[in-house]
Every structure is written in structure tokens, then in C-alpha cells.
Design a protein around this motif. Sequence first.
Motif, PDB file in Angstrom:
ATOM      1  N   LEU A  32      25.504 -19.062   4.279  1.00 50.11           N
ATOM      2  CA  LEU A  32      24.241 -18.356   4.451  1.00 50.11           C
ATOM      3  C   LEU A  32      23.200 -19.021   3.584  1.00 50.11           C
ATOM      4  CD1 LEU A  32      24.296 -16.846   1.540  1.00 50.11           C
ATOM      5  CD2 LEU A  32      25.431 -15.040   2.767  1.00 50.11           C
ATOM      6  N   ASP A  55      24.843 -13.310   8.761  1.00 51.58           N
ATOM      7  CA  ASP A  55      25.366 -13.878   7.516  1.00 51.58           C
ATOM      8  C   ASP A  55      26.155 -15.163   7.730  1.00 51.58           C
ATOM      9  OD1 ASP A  55      24.244 -11.988   5.919  1.00 51.58           O
ATOM     10  OD2 ASP A  55      26.105 -10.971   5.384  1.00 51.58           O
ATOM     11  N   ASN A  85      23.228  -5.915   7.775  1.00 51.57           N
ATOM     12  CA  ASN A  85      23.453  -7.345   7.913  1.00 51.57           C
ATOM     13  C   ASN A  85      24.585  -7.575   8.908  1.00 51.57           C
ATOM     14  OD1 ASN A  85      21.585  -8.059   5.810  1.00 51.57           O
ATOM     15  ND2 ASN A  85      23.140  -7.482   4.311  1.00 51.57           N
ATOM     16  N   LYS A 112      27.197  -6.925   2.080  1.00 54.14           N
ATOM     17  CA  LYS A 112      27.515  -8.245   2.607  1.00 54.14           C
ATOM     18  C   LYS A 112      28.894  -8.257   3.269  1.00 54.14           C
ATOM     19  CE  LYS A 112      24.911 -10.956   2.186  1.00 54.14           C
ATOM     20  NZ  LYS A 112      23.702 -11.182   3.026  1.00 54.14           N
TER      21      LYS A 112
END
Length: 412
Positions: free
Chosen positions: A10, A172, A167, A47
Amino acid sequence: MSMFKSYFGLGATEAPVYDSPPRLLPASWYSSKDTYELERRAVFSRKWLLTTHKLRFPKTGDWLKFNIAGYAFILVRDRDGNVNAFHNICRHRAFPVVTEDGGSARIFSCQYHGWSYGLNGKLAKAPHYQELDGFDKNQNGLFPIHVHVDTNGFVWLNLDADDKPANSWKRDFDGIDLKPRFDGFDFEEYDFDSGWESVGEYNWKTIADNYNENHQHHTDNAGPFTINTHGSIPQIAKALRNASNYYFPNAYMTVSPYAFFMQRFVPTGPTTTAVRYEIYRHKDTSDEDFEHTHEAYKLMVSEDESVYNETQKNISNRVSTDGELQPRNENSPIYFQSIVRDLVEQHEEIERQSQGEVWPARQRLPQEAAVSKDDMDFCSKLTEEGGGCCGGKACGAGPAPGPATAPEIMVS
């Protein structure tokens, strides 16, 4: 795509340019409990986390228990062959659904009061609740966690409690599993061999900084790797180091024709980290080639263990501040730290605007649970006004951290 995005999966499209040497994150970021709790919310709740490989679940009902940054969860293969993930929390009284480290099951049954759940997380049985009007089994399944199994069979998790995480995996890590470096590797031809963990008294970023300094990164045109297992152990270790990639925030993977290795830096507190390893052996690898590769890998990962502990001691002694970094030679740790800094500062701004802590992993209450919401708001108000009833950990602010040294045993 730059080497940075290829390496971390990323980030920026070009290497940062600095007019003067950038500085390390402040020492307090490596020892502060408040910063650790903020990272739980800003990083590990939002994440995608590279966690394991689907080879760990060969049969229906095979399951494993994991934990990271105080979040305990279960991974299990269901009857449709899917790998599901759930928080290890019974919906009745919050006792862990499983207390062993792994196994095989047809159903999960909480040992506290007997609530039982299917491999898909749905509530199967709640003793004595069938006689209660208004009790909805569909609203009381296990708390789900988002799972993505990539093209190569690696299992990624996202703890964001929304129906769709803020996300996406594509945002990502889009294309990370299709890199040319994976050409020629058939991951179905490997078997899980073993796993182990080491526990150290250092912040998870201390080890991440070091690994991102010492390990090289790959560009898009890097193809399969040739490793001569008849060389010396240090030579093989160097080849393995060159075959490694980092996956933000906390995972490392090394792929070779003889074996592939996964390594995760699992924070268990502000200044404690468990480093967890998984080793997978190619089915056609000879004992000699595998042992040489395995020994070289263990040498590679053990070289710097003393560095982490000694560095953390100086970070925590209230003398060290934030040293300067050399952009050309330390570009990977600089980039790693910049990602952490951005995520933490962005989430802190969200909390400032929300006037309170925001826990993305906290599960959403049903709309009809007005009494529970009132109780949570009451507790949160006490917390804001002076310490309150629970520090915000048992009510509105989010889940409390798990044990500082919670084990995660690898089960064959």
C-alpha cells in the motif's frame, strides 16, 4: 508502482523526498499506553491483517484461535469450504466460545451456559431462551470478522464491525497476490509443517522498524527465486532475506521453492510483542533441502532479537527522543513510520470531531436495544467526567485488552 507500494502492499506511488533528515517517531510512541490503545483503534481495527493460510484448515470444522492487540478471534472452515472468522466472545455473557488453541468441531458450545453456534456463526441453541417472547436467534450469532482469502490462499482479516469495512482489501492490497514474484509457485503443493512463537519486551514498531531496515524490497518485475540449498546456512539465509516481503501493518512472508514462511509481529501491550511463525513445506522437498532452508530461516529471524530488547530499554528510559534518519539508507523504516503516523493522526482527528473514542471493531447494537445504549452512554459520561466506572473499556469505548502475554499455540 514504486518499490514501496510493492514492498508494503500500500502507500505512496513515489519514494518521499526530504529537504532535511526526517526524524523517528517520538520515543513515547513506543511505550505509551494511550498511544498503544489509539493504535488498536486506528490501525489494528481498520487495516487488513495477513493472518495465516487456508492450508491450516484442510477439513470441515477445522479451527484455530488467534489474538492480536487484545482482540481474540476464531478462524474455522465451514461446510461450504469457506474460512470464517468470529470474535471469541459468547453473545450471552462474553465468556470465550473456545478455550483450547485449535481442533475440529461440528459446533461451538460455550462452556459457561451452553449457548451453541454453527460453523457459520449462527446461534443454534440458547438453553431456556426459547420460552422468552421477543428473543431473536438471528440477532445473537457470533460477532463476525471480515475475511478475504486471496488468489494464493493467504487469509486476511479486517476487524471493522461495519457491514463493509471502511478500507476494502482491494484498496489496501489490490494485486498484491498477483505479483510476478509468485509466478511458478503452486501453494496447493505445500503442507503446514510447524509453528512457534517468541515473546519479547519491546513495542511492535521496534521490531518492524528493524525488519524494514534490514530486509530488501521487491520491484514488480521480480520473478520466482532460485535458492541453492547446498550453500552455507548464511548464504541461504541471505537468499531468503531477499525473497521476503513486508505486509503492513505487522506481517512478513518469505517464499521459496522448498518452503514458505509467515511471520507476524503481534502486539500484546505497549512494550510487549509476540512474534509468531508458521512454516509450510513443499510436498516434493527432500529432508535435506527442507532442513537447510529451515535452519537458514531460523538464523535469519534470530540475528536481531537482542537488538529489539536493547533498543526498547533505551526508548523506555525517558532519555531517548527522536533521532534523525538517513532517507537513502533508511527509506523503508521511514515509510513504515509515516504510514503509522498518518493513520493515528487521522483517527485522532475523527475522535476529536466525535468528541470521544471511536472503536471500529466494536459491534453495533440492534436498533431496539435502547436500554443498553442508555447504559453505555451513562458509563461513557462518567468516564469523561473523571475516570468513571471502567475507563471506557467495558462500555461505550470498546473492548478491553486481552492478557498481556496471551498465547497463540500453533496446532498441527
